[in-house]
Design a protein around this motif. Sequence first.
Motif, PDB file in Angstrom:
ATOM      1  N   LYS A  17       0.846  -1.205   0.000  1.00  0.00           N
ATOM      2  CA  LYS A  17       0.000   0.000   0.000  1.00  0.00           C
ATOM      3  C   LYS A  17       0.878   1.251   0.000  1.00  0.00           C
ATOM      4  O   LYS A  17       0.402   2.375   0.068  1.00  0.00           O
ATOM      5  CB  LYS A  17      -0.917   0.002   1.231  1.00  0.00           C
ATOM      6  CG  LYS A  17      -1.972  -1.098   1.197  1.00  0.00           C
ATOM      7  CD  LYS A  17      -3.245  -0.644   1.914  1.00  0.00           C
ATOM      8  CE  LYS A  17      -4.412  -1.597   1.841  1.00  0.00           C
ATOM      9  NZ  LYS A  17      -4.552  -2.408   0.663  1.00  0.00           N
ATOM     10  N   PHE A  18       2.194   1.056  -0.024  1.00  0.00           N
ATOM     11  CA  PHE A  18       3.124   2.185  -0.018  1.00  0.00           C
ATOM     12  C   PHE A  18       2.873   3.098  -1.224  1.00  0.00           C
ATOM     13  O   PHE A  18       2.368   2.667  -2.249  1.00  0.00           O
ATOM     14  CB  PHE A  18       4.572   1.678  -0.071  1.00  0.00           C
ATOM     15  CG  PHE A  18       5.102   1.261   1.280  1.00  0.00           C
ATOM     16  CD1 PHE A  18       4.267   1.119   2.370  1.00  0.00           C
ATOM     17  CD2 PHE A  18       6.464   1.012   1.439  1.00  0.00           C
ATOM     18  CE1 PHE A  18       4.765   0.732   3.609  1.00  0.00           C
ATOM     19  CE2 PHE A  18       6.961   0.627   2.676  1.00  0.00           C
ATOM     20  CZ  PHE A  18       6.121   0.488   3.759  1.00  0.00           C
ATOM     21  N   ARG A  19       3.271   4.354  -1.041  1.00  0.00           N
ATOM     22  CA  ARG A  19       3.168   5.332  -2.135  1.00  0.00           C
ATOM     23  C   ARG A  19       4.558   5.559  -2.720  1.00  0.00           C
ATOM     24  O   ARG A  19       5.549   5.161  -2.108  1.00  0.00           O
ATOM     25  CB  ARG A  19       2.616   6.657  -1.602  1.00  0.00           C
ATOM     26  CG  ARG A  19       1.266   6.531  -0.926  1.00  0.00           C
ATOM     27  CD  ARG A  19       0.179   6.431  -1.951  1.00  0.00           C
ATOM     28  NE  ARG A  19      -1.018   5.828  -1.389  1.00  0.00           N
ATOM     29  CZ  ARG A  19      -2.146   5.682  -2.049  1.00  0.00           C
ATOM     30  NH1 ARG A  19      -2.219   6.079  -3.312  1.00  0.00           N
ATOM     31  NH2 ARG A  19      -3.189   5.144  -1.495  1.00  0.00           N
ATOM     32  N   VAL A  20       4.582   6.211  -3.877  1.00  0.00           N
ATOM     33  CA  VAL A  20       5.894   6.449  -4.503  1.00  0.00           C
ATOM     34  C   VAL A  20       6.189   7.931  -4.688  1.00  0.00           C
ATOM     35  O   VAL A  20       5.268   8.754  -4.787  1.00  0.00           O
ATOM     36  CB  VAL A  20       6.004   5.785  -5.897  1.00  0.00           C
ATOM     37  CG1 VAL A  20       6.186   4.302  -5.788  1.00  0.00           C
ATOM     38  CG2 VAL A  20       4.834   6.161  -6.790  1.00  0.00           C
ATOM     39  N   ARG A  21       7.485   8.225  -4.722  1.00  0.00           N
ATOM     40  CA  ARG A  21       7.948   9.541  -5.168  1.00  0.00           C
ATOM     41  C   ARG A  21       8.771   9.296  -6.413  1.00  0.00           C
ATOM     42  O   ARG A  21       9.815   8.629  -6.358  1.00  0.00           O
ATOM     43  CB  ARG A  21       8.808  10.209  -4.089  1.00  0.00           C
ATOM     44  CG  ARG A  21       7.962  10.754  -2.977  1.00  0.00           C
ATOM     45  CD  ARG A  21       8.792  11.492  -1.970  1.00  0.00           C
ATOM     46  NE  ARG A  21       7.923  11.967  -0.912  1.00  0.00           N
ATOM     47  CZ  ARG A  21       8.333  12.269   0.312  1.00  0.00           C
ATOM     48  NH1 ARG A  21       9.600  12.158   0.617  1.00  0.00           N
ATOM     49  NH2 ARG A  21       7.480  12.688   1.208  1.00  0.00           N
ATOM     50  N   ILE A  22       8.255   9.808  -7.524  1.00  0.00           N
ATOM     51  CA  ILE A  22       8.908   9.606  -8.816  1.00  0.00           C
ATOM     52  C   ILE A  22       9.422  10.947  -9.328  1.00  0.00           C
ATOM     53  O   ILE A  22       8.713  11.948  -9.263  1.00  0.00           O
ATOM     54  CB  ILE A  22       7.887   9.075  -9.865  1.00  0.00           C
ATOM     55  CG1 ILE A  22       7.200   7.789  -9.392  1.00  0.00           C
ATOM     56  CG2 ILE A  22       8.502   8.925 -11.248  1.00  0.00           C
ATOM     57  CD1 ILE A  22       7.968   6.535  -9.583  1.00  0.00           C
ATOM     58  N   GLU A  23      10.640  10.941  -9.856  1.00  0.00           N
ATOM     59  CA  GLU A  23      11.142  12.122 -10.568  1.00  0.00           C
ATOM     60  C   GLU A  23      11.700  11.648 -11.892  1.00  0.00           C
ATOM     61  O   GLU A  23      12.547  10.757 -11.928  1.00  0.00           O
ATOM     62  CB  GLU A  23      12.230  12.827  -9.749  1.00  0.00           C
ATOM     63  CG  GLU A  23      11.635  13.606  -8.594  1.00  0.00           C
ATOM     64  CD  GLU A  23      12.647  14.513  -7.894  1.00  0.00           C
ATOM     65  OE1 GLU A  23      12.231  15.229  -6.991  1.00  0.00           O
ATOM     66  OE2 GLU A  23      13.839  14.474  -8.267  1.00  0.00           O
ATOM     67  N   SER A  24      11.203  12.231 -12.974  1.00  0.00           N
ATOM     68  CA  SER A  24      11.576  11.750 -14.296  1.00  0.00           C
ATOM     69  C   SER A  24      12.043  12.904 -15.170  1.00  0.00           C
ATOM     70  O   SER A  24      11.430  13.970 -15.193  1.00  0.00           O
ATOM     71  CB  SER A  24      10.350  11.070 -14.922  1.00  0.00           C
ATOM     72  OG  SER A  24      10.745  10.362 -16.052  1.00  0.00           O
TER      73      SER A  24
END
Length: 328
Positions: A90-97
């Motif tokens: 159920k974890f969330r993500v931090r994405i940088e692209s």
Amino acid sequence: MTKTTIIAPANIAFVKYWGRRNDNLILPLNPSVSMNMSGCTTTTSCEWGEWEEDSIKIKFKGKEMVEASGAAREKALKVIDRVREKLGTKFRVRIESENNFPEATGIASSASGFSALTKALYESFDASLSEKEMTIETRLSGSGSACRSIPDGFVVWDKGDNDDGSDSYAYSIAPAKHWELVDLVCVVDIGNKKVSSGEGHVRPKNEYMQARLRNIESRVSETISAIKEKDLEKLGVVTEIEAMSLHTVCMMSEPPIFYLNGATFEVMATIRELRKKGIMAYYTMDAGANVHVITEMQYLPEVKSALSKIDKVVMMIENVSTNGARIL
Ligand code: DP6
């Protein structure tokens, strides 16, 4: 779980993926063959944690890093939700692209973008997938051609025969260093494409699609042997016929799809003229008007000089074959 950064290349197909036999599982009607492009990459970092929301930030060359919105955000979230379910978290993500090529060039950023995103999601969760599994997961991201950006160098994506898609995956047929083949992207159209590839894949079939599919297996074998033999002429001839076959199918769809414009034909004519002078270069076009010129280093200066004389050519991006998606 650790923050992980992936760099992934776009890829250019010599034999194109066009049409699906299963839309949900992104199963193609035919196998395709491509080369990874060194000059068009996406770098994506991912971190999992107990945050309230997912954060998806994106940056194009010369622009600020911003929180993604609209269709781009929706597409990324679909991939993230699918992987989250698969990993049972159920974890969330931090994405940088970040893309190293400008947004408005009309060069498909989806292959580099979706392969980088898929690999970053799994690697940062410390989920160990084989390369084959990673290509299948990337295929399921929605941008099917992205699966060809996972293996190194020159790549085949098998259509597979199983209904569950377990045998439709991508693999390398030659490493990047095998052949310093050049793809000079000749940008003639900086607008966004009017009909997405995704829409094109599901346009009603037509008589030309049947003809295309009858010849496709022999084109795949011819392309693979040309790559293995490093035979530019053999590769170029089959690549040009294949591009015309794709665009004929597009134009004969109902309603028709016209990707090529006047500038595309001008570049194509210039390339044919160059060949008469012994400069070996060939063209192919994806779902857009921009031309990918396939050549070798020795011919590049003359190819660039001839193409720079065409007014409508706004930019050229040089690529050679390169490795697939990898951890930075
Ligand atoms: C013409 O559905 O993989 O480029 O719309 O960029 O996600 P995106 O592409 P995808 O279709 C690619 C179609 C193609 C041919 C090819 O690359 O094989």
